[in-house]
Write an enzyme that holds these catalytic residues in place. Structure first.
Site, PDB file in Angstrom:
ATOM      1  N   SER C  43      47.469  39.023  29.131  1.00  0.00           N
ATOM      2  CA  SER C  43      47.111  38.264  27.924  1.00  0.00           C
ATOM      3  C   SER C  43      46.811  39.181  26.738  1.00  0.00           C
ATOM      4  CB  SER C  43      45.893  37.361  28.195  1.00  0.00           C
ATOM      5  OG  SER C  43      46.224  36.368  29.115  1.00  0.00           O
ATOM      6  N   CYS C 125      40.670  31.343  30.260  1.00  0.00           N
ATOM      7  CA  CYS C 125      40.097  32.506  30.941  1.00  0.00           C
ATOM      8  C   CYS C 125      38.583  32.433  30.936  1.00  0.00           C
ATOM      9  CB  CYS C 125      40.544  33.804  30.299  1.00  0.00           C
ATOM     10  SG  CYS C 125      39.949  35.181  31.274  1.00  0.00           S
ATOM     11  N   GLY C 240      46.740  31.360  44.633  1.00  0.00           N
ATOM     12  CA  GLY C 240      46.733  31.619  46.066  1.00  0.00           C
ATOM     13  C   GLY C 240      48.080  31.579  46.746  1.00  0.00           C
ATOM     14  N   GLY C 261      50.106  35.974  41.931  1.00  0.00           N
ATOM     15  CA  GLY C 261      49.243  37.017  41.387  1.00  0.00           C
ATOM     16  C   GLY C 261      48.611  37.818  42.512  1.00  0.00           C
TER      17      GLY C 261
END
Ligand SMILES: Cc1cc2nc3c(=O)[nH]c(=O)nc-3n(C[C@H](O)[C@H](O)[C@H](O)COP(=O)(O)OP(=O)(O)OC[C@H]3O[C@@H](n4cnc5c(N)ncnc54)[C@H](O)[C@@H]3O)c2cc1C
Ligand SMILES: Cc1cc2nc3c(=O)[nH]c(=O)nc-3n(C[C@H](O)[C@H](O)[C@H](O)COP(=O)(O)OP(=O)(O)OC[C@H]3O[C@@H](n4cnc5c(N)ncnc54)[C@H](O)[C@@H]3O)c2cc1C
Ligand SMILES: Cc1cc2nc3c(=O)[nH]c(=O)nc-3n(C[C@H](O)[C@H](O)[C@H](O)COP(=O)(O)O)c2cc1C
Ligand SMILES: Cc1cc2nc3c(=O)[nH]c(=O)nc-3n(C[C@H](O)[C@H](O)[C@H](O)COP(=O)(O)O)c2cc1C
Ligand code: FES
Ligand code: FES
Lengths: 277, 309, 309, 277
Positions: C43, C125, C240, C261
């Site tokens: 980001s 975030c 996940g 991720g």
């Protein structure tokens, strides 16, 4: 493979119709198992309920279901190739100790958990089995050709064997053996309607014979957390479903009380959903 | 590890989480005998309710997902259980829920007369469309329900919170202002969903369910940490607590008592004695006490604040 | 497994989650070469920012907790990277954040001119006191930021949501109404906290951190399921996802693309190829396609709704 | 025991002060380890940074730290009994292949990762080691009595050994061996300031000697997820910190670029935080 967490999806490999309301579903899946243990059977979109494993080999097992309510009717209507989910096995199973004279007292499809036990006892050849099986009528006698041990049959309608209760035969056998000076029973395993098991337990108590019964309560988790299945201070899914004489003696709710789905304790006859007969 | 909690002496600082096992007196007593200082009853609701169809409770290995759906006989249908509980020799925490402030009040007043030692308001259960959740994510409604119930009961009131609240510290403060004597945190997290890819549908009949057990412990610790900083009433900390070390962790976040639910799956009913033993061994090895470690993760806060609980 | 996404052809349906690895062109390319159809950049924020001190990222075994703290060179200080990216032979998703609608607009406009294929708004975030979170938990502010940014960019806009939203379906709808072309869900869950009981303090320097990895998958699946029911734009589902089966699960919940991720921790950078292989094997074994299984967990919804994405 | 997840809290068992700014902290803890791997060292309330394991036995290991910035100053100020957290080990470590002629080129506390490698090579006795070590001045020569292999020392101030660079010696050695028809170096391991390692790498390239260097970048996770440490397309914490010649040849950022904490790439001299010297 972990089989006691989220359901493992399996196919019905074969189906055996035993009678208008009884059927066994065979699953080709290796499951670790001890006679008396159960699995949760999930029919997606319908419900999930506990069923005893009624047949077991290293790569196949079965459950035997009586069509009774909404779920079990859907279960016996399943066909080969249909997919269901299973979780388990759960519960303690029967305690198997080397004994010479063993009684097996089955009522209706209470035969289901006892059948793999008889298979095992027959294979081990350590004991003589007194095998009593009661059912509504002749056509409801499960697994007619499965065992080498002779069964003493009782039916409610007298269509086969003794017309009357399994407990009649049990009492008579105990009496006969005593009178004949023959060795008495060392242990009795029983499964069937709770009222029947209760009667068997008391006959055993009067004759100082250890007894193991397999109880049934409404279940959710199957592994001792949710409390749905408690019977007095026993957690049926985890401490049971098999309980021995020592526990049964202190179990006030045995043959008296069960919890409804709501958690409300009611008299057993109101609960109405105990082991099919 | 005898512990005083709001004037009642508990044999241990461990609490049985509501909805886990506590379906009758016998099992509450058994849990107590196994080292649980304060057994909590399954949440009691305003009307009989069966809860959802199965599957309702699924183990995920590192925690569970459940949507039991608040089954309850209804508060008016529990005479037998109250009668049994009357002669008890252990304290009981009665969890209750309602769909409105009125229902909460009605259930609380009725239940209070039956003599529980504490009343816990489940303003946080995520498993029902109609019940509970609305209160616990909003400070005003939390205040409203707590303050209304407080007026009709004469035992200590515990408010049980959900981690779904955007600011759980603010909710706890509203409950404290409403008269809550303690906070219990957390209820299940999420909600989550597990889809079976062969069945192509959610595993739970209710589709979504609350997460519990080790996988939510970091969320529970964070919530207790936040609550500890915003209220001065004691906290029952729970969510994934499975070992003595977990108990120490949530106590350091600020918990006075420690709740245990899902751990029963992983360590059996004797989990309470196991945690007690591990906890007291840890304290002994570190030459310290529960009072001393409570809130220890907040070195910036007054010792007074930490000792007050 | 070539996949069309908002008019761009992707080599696979896998997306690299923002904040994971994507710190320069070389690594974005490597991730792409390893089977990621759409790499996302870390980001980009309105001003240079170091992020938090360490520890910032900790593995918990079944997932991670992190509070990296949105480090960024600042949108105006990335000329070298844009220059490198210019000659690229793979698509890039530029994630951006801001502390206000104005900042979002300023960053988006500037970044858009640099030629990314997509712009992803990180309105979710949780790791900074000043940035982001406020938008993603509220439908009005989500609408405001999305619609404002939409006016100044000419590449597809992806809104990245937080599971902390009380009703994530409503947030997604607000973003769709604001002009978002796709939804990305979820950002990290919680937040959580891990206290080290020997150090007696939180392990993360920022104390709290977002949870990611397998432990949040049920939350991610639930969020995608909810979003799928409330919008008709495509969804990038993540949280996940570690295996092909996980990918199938979130696609059945409604995802069109699948983000990865934390799984890089557990299976390395080649995780993308591994998941692609497992996914295509599963599809082949089940004689089905991505299009056919997308949204399969919603049998009640129109096939049209399912196929539209 | 899992040691690469949340920090394991350990006590400083012993501390050895090597020079005004260098100290080794010894930890009595069994850690699985390969020379060249590193751990993250957490000083609660301060920060967490990567340090190479500089000494290793089955139940004790050490890190050697140069006091440089805020964190490392606190680290060398730690005393016996102080508690720190460790995570790891992380990274690939040196690739150890049986070679006869091995070069070790250390700059400053770039000696730290090389020391356990030398320990190991000395124990294995398979190779002859050309061991070159440079430092600011005599008192900064780490582990003066640790190795049986003779070190060729260089110092910036000439206070011991050659006044000048380690690369002077390396080049000269290679030349001498070639001229004398002696066997050349089979492999060179190096660690020190990146500019030094870069020079060593190029000398090796010119002479077709495989080389392994240990890089350093700002790190967060330590296990290849956050991207803080990327150097070109390499993830230093996970693919490295040790890189061989083949990778180095394609590594544009080697000796040119590093990311600041913010993620901004800058020239190495601006980054300023590379391996202490
Ligand atoms: C450990 C265990 C093992 C079992 N093994 C077998 C087995 O091998 N074979 C087998 O056929 N069955 C077995 N059962 C019973 C099985 O789980 C089901 O209960 C049975 O199949 C009936 O389910 P159903 O949903 O079809 O019927 P239901 O819809 O449950 O109806 C059956 C009857 O029970 C009543 N009833 C149902 N639920 C409730 C409730 N919550 N409260 C009050 N009354 C209720 C209904 O009114 C009806 O009279 C076992 C149960 C347990 C606990
Ligand atoms: C794999 C690996 C192994 C290592 N092994 C060792 C070892 O064995 N021994 C050892 O002493 N060190 C080692 N280091 C270095 C160590 O991690 C620290 O970087 C070092 O101790 C300096 O940290 P500090 O916080 O004290 O200094 P800092 O406060 O980081 O300052 C040191 C210098 O670097 C500059 N600097 C710091 N951070 C940044 C940044 N983000 N951007 C730009 N400039 C910056 C400062 O301005 C200053 O000049 C290793 C590093 C890595 C990556
Ligand atoms: C099967 C199950 C049923 C639950 N039922 C209730 C309930 O009725 N009331 C309530 O307040 N919490 C209920 N909870 C939440 C627990 O009390 C507890 O807050 C939560 O599970 C977190 O703790 P744990 O991780 O130790 O289980 C239930 C949890 C589970 C797993
Ligand atoms: C170390 C780390 C850093 C992250 N940084 C960002 C970020 O800068 N912007 C963002 O939108 N999401 C960020 N995320 C969230 C991820 O993109 C992703 O949404 C989340 O981790 C869930 O996916 P996963 O479980 O596959 O990791 C970060 C996650 C991690 C673990
Ligand atoms: S079924 Fe849940 S405890 Fe027995
Ligand atoms: S430090 Fe996180 S990827 Fe290397």
């Amino acid at each position: 493979m972990i089989t006691d967490q989220k359901p493992v999806m399996v196919k019905v490999a074969a189906k055996q119709v035993h009678s208008p309301t009884f059927a066994s579903l065979y699953i080709d899946f290796s499951i670790d198992f001890k006679p008396g243990q159960f699995i949760m059977v999930w029919i997606p979109g319908v419900d999930e309920k506990p069923y005893t494993i009624s047949h077991h080999t290293p790569d196949r097992f079965a459950v035997t279901i009586e069509a009774k309510g909404r779920f079990s009717k859907k279960a016996v209507a399943l066909e080969q190739g249909d997919t269901i989910g299973i979780r388990g096995p759960f519960g303690n199973g029967f305690t198997i100790t080397p004994k010479t004279q063993i009684g097996i007292v089955a009522g209706g499809c209470g035969m289901a958990p006892l059948a793999p036990l008889v298979d095992r006892l027959e294979a081990e050849k350590n004991s003589e089995i007194l095998f009593i099986h009661g059912a509504r009528s002749r056509q409801f006698i499960l697994y007619p050709d499965r065992f080498s041990t002779l069964r003493q049959i009782c039916t409610d309608d007298g269509s086969q064997g003794h017309k009357g209760f399994v407990t009649d035969i049990l009492e008579q056998e105990i009496r006969t053996r005593k009178e004949a000076g023959m060795p008495g029973l060392d242990l009795v395993y029983t499964c069937g309607p709770e009222i029947m098991m209760h009667r068997v337990f008391h006959i055993c108590e009067e004759n100082q014979i250890p007894c193991q019964v397999s109880l049934e309560r409404y279940m959710r988790c199957g592994f001792g957390v949710c409390g749905a299945c408690v019977c007095g201070k026993q957690v049926v899914c985890k401490d049971g479903p098999v309980f021995g004489s020592q526990t049964l003696r202190t179990m006030e709710d045995f043959n008296t009380t069960a919890l409804l789905k709501s958690g409300q304790p009611v008299a057993l006859d109101q609960y109405a959903s105990w082991r099919c007969q | 590890m005898q512990t005083d909690f709001l004037g009642t002496s508990l044999s241990t600082p461990l609490v049985l989480a509501s909805g886990v096992l506590g379906n009758n007196k016998a099992i509450l007593e058994r849990v107590h005998d196994n080292g649980c200082g304060l057994p909590t009853m399954k949440s009691i609701g305003p009307a009989p309710r069966d809860g959802h169809n199965n599957p309702t409770v699924i183990d995920l290995g590192d925690g569970m997902i459940n949507a039991v759906g608040l089954p309850t006989p209804g508060y008016q249908n529990m005479e037998a259980e109250w009668a049994e509980l009357e002669g008890r020799n252990f304290p009981v925490n009665a969890s209750i829920y309602g769909g409105s402030v009125d229902e909460f009040v009605r259930v609380a007043e009725f239940v209070c007369a039956k003599g529980p030692d504490f009343i816990e308001l489940n303003i946080s259960c995520p498993n029902s469309d109609q019940h509970g959740m609305i209160f616990g994510v909003n400070a005003e409604s939390s205040y409203a329900v707590v303050s209304a119930v407080k007026k009709v009961i004469d035992v200590p009131l515990i408010a049980k919170l959900t981690p779904a609240a955007p600011d759980i510290g603010a909710i706890a403060r509203a409950c404290e202002e409403g008269g809550a004597n303690a906070i219990c945190a957390i209820n299940t997290a999420g909600p989550g969903m597990v889809i079976d890819i062969e069945a192509r549908m959610p595993v739970l009949a209710f589709k979504k369910g609350g997460l519990s057990g080790p996988m939510i412990k970091p969320i529970a610790v964070r919530c207790v940490y936040d609550i500890y900083r915003s209220v001065s009433i004691p906290i029952i900390g729970l969510g994934g607590i499975t070992t003595g070390a977990d108990a120490v962790e949530i106590i350091m976040a600020g918990a006075s008592l420690v709740g245990v639910g899902t751990a029963v799956r992983y360590r059996g009913i004797t989990v309470f004695n196991q945690i007690n033993k591990e906890l007291s061994t840890w304290l002994a090895n570190h030459n310290t006490t529960l009072d001393e470690i409570r809130g220890a993760a907040h070195p910036d806060l007054e010792t007074a604040h930490r000792r007050g609980k």
